[in-house]
Design a protein around this motif. Structure first.
Motif, PDB file in Angstrom:
ATOM      1  N   THR A 171       0.708  -1.309   0.113  1.00  0.00           N
ATOM      2  CA  THR A 171       0.060   0.104  -0.111  1.00  0.00           C
ATOM      3  C   THR A 171       0.946   1.361   0.154  1.00  0.00           C
ATOM      4  O   THR A 171       1.941   1.212   0.767  1.00  0.00           O
ATOM      5  N   LYS A 196       1.256   7.342 -14.822  1.00  0.00           N
ATOM      6  CA  LYS A 196       2.280   7.890 -15.742  1.00  0.00           C
ATOM      7  C   LYS A 196       2.557   6.914 -16.964  1.00  0.00           C
ATOM      8  O   LYS A 196       2.685   7.524 -17.895  1.00  0.00           O
ATOM      9  N   LYS A 224       9.652   7.071  -5.872  1.00  0.00           N
ATOM     10  CA  LYS A 224      10.031   7.792  -4.829  1.00  0.00           C
ATOM     11  C   LYS A 224      11.372   8.213  -4.669  1.00  0.00           C
ATOM     12  O   LYS A 224      11.951   8.443  -3.399  1.00  0.00           O
ATOM     13  N   GLY A 261       8.944  11.556  -8.474  1.00  0.00           N
ATOM     14  CA  GLY A 261       8.322  12.754  -8.117  1.00  0.00           C
ATOM     15  C   GLY A 261       6.720  12.561  -8.498  1.00  0.00           C
ATOM     16  O   GLY A 261       6.260  11.329  -9.048  1.00  0.00           O
ATOM     17  N   GLN A 262       5.690  13.245  -8.132  1.00  0.00           N
ATOM     18  CA  GLN A 262       4.243  12.927  -7.943  1.00  0.00           C
ATOM     19  C   GLN A 262       3.674  13.376  -9.466  1.00  0.00           C
ATOM     20  O   GLN A 262       2.303  13.151  -9.722  1.00  0.00           O
TER      21      GLN A 262
HETATM   22  N1  LIG Z   1       7.595  12.051  -3.922  1.00  0.00           N
HETATM   23  C1  LIG Z   1       6.876  11.098  -4.744  1.00  0.00           C
HETATM   24  N2  LIG Z   1       5.798  10.615  -4.408  1.00  0.00           N
HETATM   25  C2  LIG Z   1       5.191   9.766  -5.169  1.00  0.00           C
HETATM   26  C3  LIG Z   1       5.640   9.110  -6.116  1.00  0.00           C
HETATM   27  N3  LIG Z   1       4.826   8.172  -6.903  1.00  0.00           N
HETATM   28  C4  LIG Z   1       3.782   8.264  -6.026  1.00  0.00           C
HETATM   29  N4  LIG Z   1       3.835   9.065  -5.054  1.00  0.00           N
HETATM   30  C5  LIG Z   1       2.880   9.473  -4.018  1.00  0.00           C
HETATM   31  O1  LIG Z   1       2.937   8.664  -3.128  1.00  0.00           O
HETATM   32  C6  LIG Z   1       1.249   8.525  -2.505  1.00  0.00           C
HETATM   33  C7  LIG Z   1       0.770   7.159  -2.793  1.00  0.00           C
HETATM   34  O2  LIG Z   1       0.539   6.865  -4.090  1.00  0.00           O
HETATM   35  P1  LIG Z   1      -0.408   5.666  -4.732  1.00  0.00           P
HETATM   36  O3  LIG Z   1      -0.148   5.996  -6.296  1.00  0.00           O
HETATM   37  O4  LIG Z   1      -1.792   6.244  -4.377  1.00  0.00           O
HETATM   38  O5  LIG Z   1       0.007   4.444  -4.215  1.00  0.00           O
HETATM   39  P2  LIG Z   1      -0.647   2.862  -4.110  1.00  0.00           P
HETATM   40  O6  LIG Z   1      -1.290   2.671  -2.950  1.00  0.00           O
HETATM   41  O7  LIG Z   1       0.281   2.043  -4.180  1.00  0.00           O
HETATM   42  O8  LIG Z   1      -1.603   2.943  -5.419  1.00  0.00           O
HETATM   43  C8  LIG Z   1       0.708   9.421  -3.422  1.00  0.00           C
HETATM   44  O9  LIG Z   1       0.445  10.780  -2.673  1.00  0.00           O
HETATM   45  C9  LIG Z   1       1.608   9.788  -4.758  1.00  0.00           C
HETATM   46  O10 LIG Z   1       1.382  11.206  -5.142  1.00  0.00           O
HETATM   47  C10 LIG Z   1       7.118   9.607  -6.652  1.00  0.00           C
HETATM   48  O11 LIG Z   1       7.836   9.047  -7.340  1.00  0.00           O
HETATM   49  N5  LIG Z   1       7.663  10.590  -5.746  1.00  0.00           N
END
Ligand SMILES: Nc1nc2c(ncn2[C@@H]2O[C@H](COP(=O)(O)OP(=O)(O)O)[C@@H](O)[C@H]2O)c(=O)[nH]1
Ligand SMILES: [Mg+2]
Length: 403
Positions: free
Chosen positions: A211, A221, A345, A372-373
């Motif tokens: 998660t 992306k 990340k 990044g986001q």
């Molecule tokens: N800083 C940063 N945040 C990220 C990156 N990829 C995802 N996030 C953030 O991590 C959080 C969880 O992402 P999400 O895609 O919902 O995760 P999931 O639960 O695995 O689907 C969100 O706030 C995203 O914007 C990244 O490469 N860098």
């Protein structure tokens, strides 16, 4: 005046000798420290030397002179050529600013000696701790370990470096850094971006992982890049039925890139969803963020994938997680299936060594890294010089994001 020179290893010992030989009425004329070669000229020894005399007016010689009503400048170190015997009171002499600065000088000298000893000790301990690391590479080794590259891997890398580099180049830091980056690059072969196989129908790719690691964002992306840059027909399926918000999250991106999104809540619905997207060139499957500890839900994930039969399963891991968490996820999700690894990340991670450790350990390809986001910008194919630089980190000793 009866002038004498006293030498001792420390200022306090020298002062004690002055006092015991000349009595409390001693007048210090000059102090200096110098180093002298020891026995056989092997070790240098610091020596404090005091030149002092007994004032004609000193208490043990006869009548005391009255203490001057106006404080006079000290005749001691600060002004060794002043007339002697101006201070007759022994306490005054030893407590005078000049005597105190002489004592400070001694203290400074002792501190310098202690510092030298501590440095020797640190180097000795390091040598004992890192018997296989040549001394000239200790700093580089420590830097890798500080960036969370595991110790055995860091030691192997340094030894390879040591074998590669001729002694005359060992001090050229830019050259060595370059060689080390080259080595990291070789350890992290450049991942290949998503490409369609030769089979008919869509190329199906599933993202799995714990998660919050960034699966949904990464999937968005990938989908956006395939659609916008490569002009492919892309469909998306989400199994994320636990959180309505997650469906909304992907729905928003699907709308933006005008691509179909199907929500699948039971394995039996999977075939129909895939069938509905048979004209797409790529179908990307987002999965629920199951905890790696949750055996039952991992079983459920396995049954969804058994029906979907994806061409590729990418395990998504966050570079901000500890090595231990990442290994736990690898272990649990590996039992489901994982062909390639995506690290997310990297922009947030204080140290990126975990990426290198895991790719070496699993021998799997690092398909993508995310930095990044921003959708769709912050994603790149894994590997290459930039990633090697993130892993080695900057010369700055402090932490900070890898980018
Ligand atoms: N800083 C940063 N945040 C990220 C990156 N990829 C995802 N996030 C953030 O991590 C959080 C969880 O992402 P999400 O895609 O919902 O995760 P999931 O639960 O695995 O689907 C969100 O706030 C995203 O914007 C990244 O490469 N860098
Ligand atoms: Mg998600």
């Amino acid at each position: 005046m009866d002038l004498k020179t006293f030498q001792a290893p420390t200022m306090s010992e020298a002062l004690a000798e002055v006092k015991s030989t000349l009595g409390p009425g001693a007048v210090i004329l000059h102090t200096r420290t110098f180093s002298r070669r020891g026995w056989l000229g092997l070790r240098r020894q610091e020596i404090v030397e005091i030149t002092a005399g007994r004032s004609g007016n000193s208490g043990d010689r006869g009548a005391r002179r009255p203490i001057p009503s106006r404080p006079r400048p000290s005749p001691l170190i600060a002004a060794p050529d002043r007339p002697l015997g101006m201070l007759s009171n022994s306490r005054q002499i030893l407590e005078s600013p000049a005597a105190q600065s002489a004592a400070m000088l001694g203290l400074t000298q002792e501190m310098t000696n202690i510092k030298g000893l501590v440095q020797d000790l640190v180097e000795q301990t390091r040598q004992q701790r890192l018997p296989n690391i040549p001394a000239e590479y200790h700093a580089l080794y420590s830097r890798l370990v500080r960036n969370q590259v595991c110790q055995n891997l860091a030691a192997d890398m340094i030894q390879t470096l040591h074998r590669q580099i001729r002694p005359e180049h060992a001090r050229q830091s830019d050259f060595i850094r370059d060689k080390l980056l080259e080595q990291i690059e070789k350890l992290l072969p450049l991942g290949s971006p998503l490409v369609r196989g030769t089979k008919m129908g869509p190329h199906v790719v599933a993202l799995i992982g714990p998660t919050g690691v960034g699966k949904t964002t990464t999937l968005a992306k990938l989908a956006a890049n395939l659609k916008i840059r490569e002009r492919c027909r892309v469909g998306m399926i989400t199994l994320d039925t636990y959180r309505i918000a997650a469906i909304d999250q992907l729905g928003k991106y699907a709308d933006l890139i005008e691509s179909p999104l199907k929500v699948v809540s039971r394995p039996e619905e999977m075939s129909a969803a895939l069938q509905a997207m048979k004209d797409c060139q790529f179908v990307l499957i987002d999965t629920a963020g199951r905890s790696p500890n949750d055996a039952m839900k991992l079983g459920e994930l396995r049954s969804f994938l058994a029906v979907a039969r994806p061409d590729e399963v990418h395990l998504v891991l966050s570079s901000t997680s500890s090595q231990q968490c990442v290994e736990l996820a690898l272990d649990r999700f590996g039992k489901v299936r994982s062909d390639k690894i995506i690290f997310t990340k990297l922009d947030e991670a204080a140290h990126c060594g975990v990426v290198l450790n895991i790719i070496r350990k699993t021998n799997k390809s690092l398909s993508y890294i995310t930095t990044g986001q921003d959708v769709p910008k912050d994603i790149e194919v894994g590997g290459g010089r930039r990633l090697a630089q993130m892993i080695l980190g900057s010369d700055d000793l402090g932490g900070g994001a890898c980018q």
